[in-house]
Design an enzyme around this catalytic site. Structure first.
Site, PDB file in Angstrom:
ATOM      1  N   GLU A 172       0.927  -1.173  -0.002  1.00 27.19           N
ATOM      2  CA  GLU A 172       0.023  -0.118   0.150  1.00 27.19           C
ATOM      3  C   GLU A 172       0.754   1.158   0.053  1.00 27.19           C
ATOM      4  O   GLU A 172       2.189   1.063   0.312  1.00 27.19           O
ATOM      5  CB  GLU A 172      -0.864   0.064   1.117  1.00 27.19           C
ATOM      6  CG  GLU A 172      -0.294  -0.072   2.586  1.00 27.19           C
ATOM      7  CD  GLU A 172      -1.155  -0.459   3.902  1.00 27.19           C
ATOM      8  OE1 GLU A 172      -2.068  -1.218   3.655  1.00 27.19           O
ATOM      9  OE2 GLU A 172      -0.933  -0.079   4.875  1.00 27.19           O
ATOM     10  N   HIS A 194      -4.260   2.813   8.257  1.00 25.71           N
ATOM     11  CA  HIS A 194      -3.168   2.383   8.664  1.00 25.71           C
ATOM     12  C   HIS A 194      -2.222   3.403   9.176  1.00 25.71           C
ATOM     13  O   HIS A 194      -1.891   4.520   8.458  1.00 25.71           O
ATOM     14  CB  HIS A 194      -2.376   1.428   7.887  1.00 25.71           C
ATOM     15  CG  HIS A 194      -3.051   0.172   7.807  1.00 25.71           C
ATOM     16  ND1 HIS A 194      -3.007  -0.414   6.532  1.00 25.71           N
ATOM     17  CD2 HIS A 194      -3.928  -0.726   8.522  1.00 25.71           C
ATOM     18  CE1 HIS A 194      -3.614  -1.711   6.753  1.00 25.71           C
ATOM     19  NE2 HIS A 194      -4.329  -1.925   7.745  1.00 25.71           N
TER      20      HIS A 194
END
Lengths: 290, 400
Positions: free
Chosen positions: A209, A247
């Site tokens: 990511e 996150h």
């Protein structure tokens, strides 16, 4: 996969008698994981789930021969629990906690130097080796034994990839979450090396990511050292810069942190890349047939 | 978490970093009083908002008299400052920092970051002060000096000296530079910051080093043990929807599209946005409901997404692991009923208790659009949006 969790692994849980650890230890035992006990300071000498509880990790290792620990301590206490596991000589330490202060992880990583411990996480769903066992919080029923290794920063995106692979009849050798934090214990490249050396793995899917250098570092390592097909996806194509996307580690701080920059670099380094997250399963199938 | 420049400077002062005399004020009259109290012949009036690029936007100006300070403060306070970081809507200036102006001889950059590759705090310095460090890193990377800090011993004097010599801070400036670097490091370590920078660190005409501007970002996950830092949080600088979402245990970030998104997991939420984008749609938000989402939490997610007036449809994408599709479905029904939602709702459910979840949706009277997988969900969402846009502005003559 034999490196991190195999049929000989002896697993303990830290924070064993807590609600989450209890639930996930039971789930792990249901699928055959060899759980040998747990640690909860102050409850040593008692039994939980029919297994011995110890006050310290050192004692648990001495009495049970444990070499894998699943840490369910909440974020404020997690760093101490990890260092206790390192001190006791635990080989594979799985850290579930989401929200450990990043400077705590800087200190933990310093403490780990020179030891043989491997930290998986924090902020990870954990490790699963279908047919053998799991240390983590993932739903084991969606995984099936097979020959594809998966390593990912995200939990639910890992499940999504598994579902797409299942539709095409592809199972997993192991699935490992390295976690969504900016400072984590084990990076992509380390896990790729373990899969490359594993005779039960034919190809590896890496799910990254935005944020940080790990995907491209791993792709560079793979170009030099890996013979098995490597498939990569990077989430966050449409993420705005400077924002933390759920996150703690998913943040674009520079141009090289973007999904497009990473995926272009991975492609240039010879990986099979997935640009549309709906094509993960199909791309894995294409890679193993090539 | 970010804080204002004046708050950062207050903190740094406690750690021995020299900053210009000054104070924050809320009115033009207070600005004039402070200018008189701190003395001097020139003053800088600086807009206090959480954004870079304030100078270029007209938010940092010099006054040559007390009257000028008053006029400038009056002009800046209450305006919407538009910088390259605020977006077109700008940010309301509620307070300004009034400081003695300095005669700058030279400017430097000193910063601390948590380097993800080495997993350590790293000192970063450059002789190119006053310029964004990202720009220096791109154009003249050789002019950036780095020193990695071992957390077991902290930033050492010799490391500061090495860095100071390399950027050209020598002679009488050397001990001052060491003091600034060590102060900045201690401030970062003791307060759980994840970034701290002084830019510019200036040599002024009396030969002293002064931190003319400074910025710190703190670790949200460590605020529980830093109560004095938590108190510095300014909710006016944050999107109220994002603040409310955090209160409900949801992770929400507003974007500028029209497809509202409700997803579980950060990675899947980003991938859902990506799939929408790849179908030429535009996500209105990032939203992660997290694990173990109750029906109430799902209903709250709807409430937050619908606060954005640009949202035309909602896409729900759930891959339940520790979540349960039946709870999610119950939350969706609850939201539809209680919030009287009329727009199209696309639902993709997978994972734990998926059959029960689908049954709950089917048994309701609401016309959900059910998607079988991620691709199907994105395609259907974008088709629905295009359908609505066409109805609002018909391209073809409607047949009778």
């Amino acid at each position: 996969m034999s490196v991190l969790l195999n049929k000989d692994s002896r697993v303990i849980f830290q924070g064993f008698t807590g609600q989450h650890a209890t639930f996930h230890a039971e789930e792990a035992m249901k699928i055959g994981t060899k759980v040998v006990g747990g640690v909860t300071p102050g409850k040593g000498g008692t039994q939980h789930l029919g297994l011995p509880v110890f006050d310290t990790v050192e004692e648990a290792v001495r009495e049970t021969g444990a070499d894998v620990s699943g840490i369910f301590a909440p974020p404020p206490f997690a760093a101490d629990a990890i260092m206790e596991a390192i001190d006791a000589g635990i080989k594979t330490i799985v850290v579930i906690a989401d929200g450990i202060p990043v400077q705590d992880m800087v200190r933990v990583e310093r403490y780990r130097l020179g030891t043989n411990s491997i930290i998986i996480g924090p902020n990870t769903p954990g490790i699963i080796t279908p047919g053998v066992g799991k240390v983590g919080i993932m739903p084991s029923h969606i995984y099936s034994p097979g020959r594809i290794g998966i390593v990912s920063r995200s939990g639910t995106l890992n499940y999504e990839a598994v579902a797409q692979m299942s539709e095409l009849g592809l199972g997993q050798s192991s699935s490992i979450g390295i976690g969504g934090d900016p400072v984590n214990g084990t990076d992509f490249a380390t896990v790729l090396k373990a899969f490359e050396d594993d005779p039960d793995t034919d190809a590896v899917l890496m799910i990254g990511e935005i944020g940080g250098p790990q995907e491209v570092d791993a792709a560079r390592w793979a170009k030099k050292n890996m013979r098995k097909p490597l498939i990569g996806y990077v989430a966050g194509l449409s993420a705005p810069p400077g924002r933390r996307m759920g996150h703690a580690g998913a943040i674009i701080s520079s141009e090289s942190d973007t999904a497009t920059a990473k995926i272009d670099m991975m492609e240039a380094l010879g990986m099979f890349v997935v640009r549309n997250p709906a094509d993960i399963g199909a791309t894995v199938l294409r890679a193993i047939k090539s | 978490m970010n804080i204002h420049e004046y708050q950062t400077k207050d903190l740094l002062k406690h750690y021995g970093v020299p900053v210009p005399p000054g104070r924050v004020v809320h009115t033009d009259a207070q600005a004039a009083t402070v200018a008189e109290e701190i003395g001097g012949s020139r003053w800088v009036v600086k807009a206090q908002i959480h954004s870079g690029g304030r100078g270029k936007a007209g938010g940092v100006r010099v006054g040559n008299s007390i009257d000028e300070v008053r006029v400038i403060a009056d002009e800046i306070i209450g305006t919407n400052l538009v910088t390259h970081q605020t977006g077109a809507e700008g940010r309301l200036v509620r307070r300004v920092l009034v400081e003695q102006a300095s005669n700058i001889v030279r400017e430097y950059y000193i910063g601390l970051i948590i380097d993800r590759a080495t997993r350590r705090i790293t000192l970063v310095a450059s002789a190119e002060g006053g310029v964004e460090i990202e720009v220096v890193a791109k154009q003249t990377p050789e002019r950036i000096i780095r020193e990695i800090i071992d957390p077991a011993v902290g930033l050492l004097d010799f490391q500061c000296r090495k860095v100071a010599y390399k950027v050209g801070l020598k002679g009488a400036l050397l001990p001052q530079a060491v003091k600034v670097m060590k102060g900045l490091y201690r401030c970062m370590r003791d307060n759980d910051a994840i970034m701290a920078e002084i830019n510019p660190l200036a040599i002024v005409d009396n030969g002293q080093l002064l931190a003319l501007d400074a910025k710190m970002t703190f670790d949200d996950n460590a605020l529980y043990r830093r109560p004095t830092i938590s108190e510095l949080r300014d909710f006016d600088e944050e999107d109220p929807k994002e603040v409310e979402a955090t209160g409900h245990g949801l992770n929400y970030i507003a974007l500028d599209g029209d497809v509202g998104c409700i997803v579980n997991g950060a990675g899947l939420a980003m991938a859902t946005m990506d799939a929408i984008t790849l179908h030429n749609g535009r996500p209105a938000n990032f939203l992660d409901v997290g694990g173990g989402a109750t029906p109430e939490k799902v209903a709250n997610a709807f409430r937050i997404v619908l606060q954005d007036p640009a949202v035309k449809i909602i896409l729900i994408n759930i891959f339940a692991g520790i979540n349960r599709c039946d709870w999610i479905a119950t939350g969706i029904i609850q939201a539809m009923r209680d919030q009287n939602i009329q727009m199209p709702i696309i639902v993709r459910l997978a994972g734990t208790n998926v059959e029960e979840g689908r049954a709950i949706l089917n048994a309701s009277k609401f016309p959900f659009i059910i998607a079988s997988n991620l691709n199907d969900a994105a395609a259907k969402a974008v088709a629905e949006v295009n359908n609505i846009v066409q109805k609002v502005t018909p391209l073809k003559k409607e047949h009778s």
